[in-house]
Design a protein around this motif. Sequence first.
Motif, PDB file in Angstrom:
ATOM      1  N   HIS A   1     -30.427 -70.465  18.619  1.00  0.00           N
ATOM      2  CA  HIS A   1     -29.166 -70.493  17.879  1.00  0.00           C
ATOM      3  C   HIS A   1     -28.833 -71.912  17.446  1.00  0.00           C
ATOM      4  CE1 HIS A   1     -24.485 -70.299  18.274  1.00  0.00           C
ATOM      5  NE2 HIS A   1     -24.861 -70.204  17.018  1.00  0.00           N
ATOM      6  N   TYR A   2     -28.555 -72.095  16.155  1.00  0.00           N
ATOM      7  CA  TYR A   2     -27.998 -73.359  15.666  1.00  0.00           C
ATOM      8  C   TYR A   2     -26.492 -73.213  15.686  1.00  0.00           C
ATOM      9  CZ  TYR A   2     -27.041 -77.450  12.751  1.00  0.00           C
ATOM     10  OH  TYR A   2     -26.563 -78.657  12.276  1.00  0.00           O
ATOM     11  N   LYS A   3     -25.856 -73.849  16.659  1.00  0.00           N
ATOM     12  CA  LYS A   3     -24.426 -73.666  16.893  1.00  0.00           C
ATOM     13  C   LYS A   3     -23.618 -74.647  16.044  1.00  0.00           C
ATOM     14  CE  LYS A   3     -20.286 -73.660  18.839  1.00  0.00           C
ATOM     15  NZ  LYS A   3     -19.188 -74.532  18.382  1.00  0.00           N
ATOM     16  N   VAL A   4     -22.720 -74.124  15.213  1.00  0.00           N
ATOM     17  CA  VAL A   4     -21.897 -74.959  14.342  1.00  0.00           C
ATOM     18  C   VAL A   4     -20.434 -74.829  14.755  1.00  0.00           C
ATOM     19  CG1 VAL A   4     -23.520 -74.689  12.441  1.00  0.00           C
ATOM     20  CG2 VAL A   4     -21.540 -73.159  12.586  1.00  0.00           C
ATOM     21  N   CYS A   5     -19.616 -75.688  14.212  1.00  0.00           N
ATOM     22  CA  CYS A   5     -18.180 -75.619  14.471  1.00  0.00           C
ATOM     23  C   CYS A   5     -17.630 -74.283  13.965  1.00  0.00           C
ATOM     24  CB  CYS A   5     -17.473 -76.777  13.773  1.00  0.00           C
ATOM     25  SG  CYS A   5     -15.690 -76.811  14.034  1.00  0.00           S
ATOM     26  N   SER A   6     -16.634 -73.746  14.654  1.00  0.00           N
ATOM     27  CA  SER A   6     -16.081 -72.444  14.274  1.00  0.00           C
ATOM     28  C   SER A   6     -15.390 -72.475  12.918  1.00  0.00           C
ATOM     29  CB  SER A   6     -15.108 -71.947  15.343  1.00  0.00           C
ATOM     30  OG  SER A   6     -14.032 -72.856  15.516  1.00  0.00           O
ATOM     31  N   THR A   7     -15.126 -73.674  12.399  1.00  0.00           N
ATOM     32  CA  THR A   7     -14.582 -73.801  11.048  1.00  0.00           C
ATOM     33  C   THR A   7     -15.664 -74.232  10.040  1.00  0.00           C
ATOM     34  OG1 THR A   7     -13.725 -75.961  11.771  1.00  0.00           O
ATOM     35  CG2 THR A   7     -12.140 -74.157  11.594  1.00  0.00           C
ATOM     36  N   PHE A   8     -16.931 -74.151  10.462  1.00  0.00           N
ATOM     37  CA  PHE A   8     -18.078 -74.443   9.589  1.00  0.00           C
ATOM     38  C   PHE A   8     -17.961 -75.808   8.911  1.00  0.00           C
ATOM     39  CE2 PHE A   8     -19.211 -70.280  10.636  1.00  0.00           C
ATOM     40  CZ  PHE A   8     -20.461 -69.964  10.114  1.00  0.00           C
ATOM     41  N   ASP A   9     -17.484 -76.802   9.676  1.00  0.00           N
ATOM     42  CA  ASP A   9     -17.346 -78.162   9.151  1.00  0.00           C
ATOM     43  C   ASP A   9     -18.694 -78.656   8.640  1.00  0.00           C
ATOM     44  OD1 ASP A   9     -15.010 -77.689  10.484  1.00  0.00           O
ATOM     45  OD2 ASP A   9     -14.943 -79.597  11.532  1.00  0.00           O
ATOM     46  N   SER A  10     -18.790 -78.931   7.355  1.00  0.00           N
ATOM     47  CA  SER A  10     -20.043 -79.397   6.762  1.00  0.00           C
ATOM     48  C   SER A  10     -19.821 -79.614   5.276  1.00  0.00           C
ATOM     49  CB  SER A  10     -21.173 -78.366   6.956  1.00  0.00           C
ATOM     50  OG  SER A  10     -20.826 -77.113   6.394  1.00  0.00           O
ATOM     51  N   SER A  11     -20.733 -80.328   4.678  1.00  0.00           N
ATOM     52  CA  SER A  11     -20.708 -80.525   3.229  1.00  0.00           C
ATOM     53  C   SER A  11     -22.139 -80.782   2.778  1.00  0.00           C
ATOM     54  CB  SER A  11     -19.816 -81.725   2.862  1.00  0.00           C
ATOM     55  OG  SER A  11     -20.472 -82.948   3.192  1.00  0.00           O
ATOM     56  N   PRO A  12     -22.400 -80.793   1.474  1.00  0.00           N
ATOM     57  CA  PRO A  12     -23.758 -81.118   1.022  1.00  0.00           C
ATOM     58  C   PRO A  12     -24.219 -82.501   1.476  1.00  0.00           C
ATOM     59  CG  PRO A  12     -22.522 -80.076  -0.745  1.00  0.00           C
ATOM     60  CD  PRO A  12     -21.527 -80.371   0.351  1.00  0.00           C
ATOM     61  N   ALA A  13     -23.270 -83.404   1.754  1.00  0.00           N
ATOM     62  CA  ALA A  13     -23.627 -84.781   2.096  1.00  0.00           C
ATOM     63  C   ALA A  13     -23.662 -85.053   3.590  1.00  0.00           C
ATOM     64  CB  ALA A  13     -22.640 -85.757   1.433  1.00  0.00           C
ATOM     65  N   THR A  14     -22.829 -84.339   4.383  1.00  0.00           N
ATOM     66  CA  THR A  14     -22.676 -84.646   5.802  1.00  0.00           C
ATOM     67  C   THR A  14     -22.709 -83.363   6.640  1.00  0.00           C
ATOM     68  OG1 THR A  14     -21.269 -86.549   5.258  1.00  0.00           O
ATOM     69  CG2 THR A  14     -21.214 -85.770   7.534  1.00  0.00           C
TER      70      THR A  14
END
Length: 436
Positions: free
Chosen positions: A88-101
């Motif tokens: 499992h690749y666990k991400v923040c529950s608010t899917f914090d991410s962008s194309p750059a970061t």
Amino acid sequence: MIQHKNILLAFYGDDFTGSTDALEFISNAGATAMLFIKPPTAAQLAQYPSLNVIGIAGATRSLATPEMKDELLPALVQLKATGAKHVHYKVCSTFDSSPATGSIGKAMDIAQQLFPDKPIPVLGGMPALGRYCVFGNLFARMGIGSNGTIYRLDRHPSMMNHPVTPADESDLILHLQKQTSNRGCLIDIIQQTNPVKEWMPATAAECDFVLLDALRDDDLERTGEWLEQQAQQRSTLFSIGSSGIEMALGKYWNATGKLRRVQQWADPGIADPLLVVSGSCSPITTGQIEYATRSGFQLVELNASAAIDSTIDLKKVIHQVNDLLKDRKHVLVHTGTRKAKNLPSKILGSTLGLIAKAAAEAGATKRIIIAGGDTSSYAARAMEIDAVSMIAPLVSGAPLCRAYSANKAIDGLEVNFKGGQVGADDYFALCVRGKK
């Protein structure tokens, strides 16, 4: 790393606070679980033969997209080598991410080199944390573990103003497709009323990933059943999502008798005194700092800009903090009004970690709280923490943990890693008590 016959699930968390969140939900389900700072060696795993879940607390959430492969790919290779059916690749529950970061899309691209089976399951909600995915759109409560208002993600007062990855899209398929060329499809809450074997949409053959809605805790057992079915059809099932993955699998494994849920955790007792180091820019954490001030915490303001420029007198700050702790004062180190967007998480987090490490080495405290999702990974490394396991729940998504370290002053330390969105105003006071 060699295969470990007991491992049911292996996960990589994109930051430390999110990783302890996953640790909590699978530990509550009864798994013997440990979270490592780096991929564990065969020798490390041999020390813990009863483990059936392992995690790696990573740092990809704060990395620029070109930097992610060197961090993530070796970790996934190690996790796959355990022989776990679920990675499992666990991400923040608010899917914090962008194309750059912290790009979740880039993580998906990297993982496909090892896990080519399609479509990749993506779980888009975590009801226990106030995160709800309905018809592919994510909604979030203001403050995990609170009674705050629920907002669509792109209208959430905190997330839309995140200093690094502000939320501008609530449709998670669209959000992810800004970060990858992979195509997505949806298993919505209406489809999930059908028998589990009928969930996969007719368009799945044309999709690289499939997003699953999540609205109620009780629904997640069936999600876990679906994930388990998918795992049986593949050599290893790779999935992406919040700790909803751990909760879903845990619920299903409880229902089938594979795991036995923990009914009660031991009371860890009161911290005397408590140290908090905070690099969080969240307005929720700001409210918690204000509450702590009214509750008698002693505040030490860290000049973040000076820390970044290496002009801060760290020895002076450490001396001030340790003197207050030795007087049995609860201390909160924070970045105050000098906070600014896009400060390097590595430098700021490492500085906070060195302050925390010095307090533990001085014997001034046995319980330390690290607040800030982007800085926590670096703080943990600066503290020389090798791994953690869960001691007791505090607020959903942020358990109290025991630290493991070759440094005797750190080994056995009680630590809690809190993301910016976690907790009500009284969070730090709650951490003093050590229980809900």
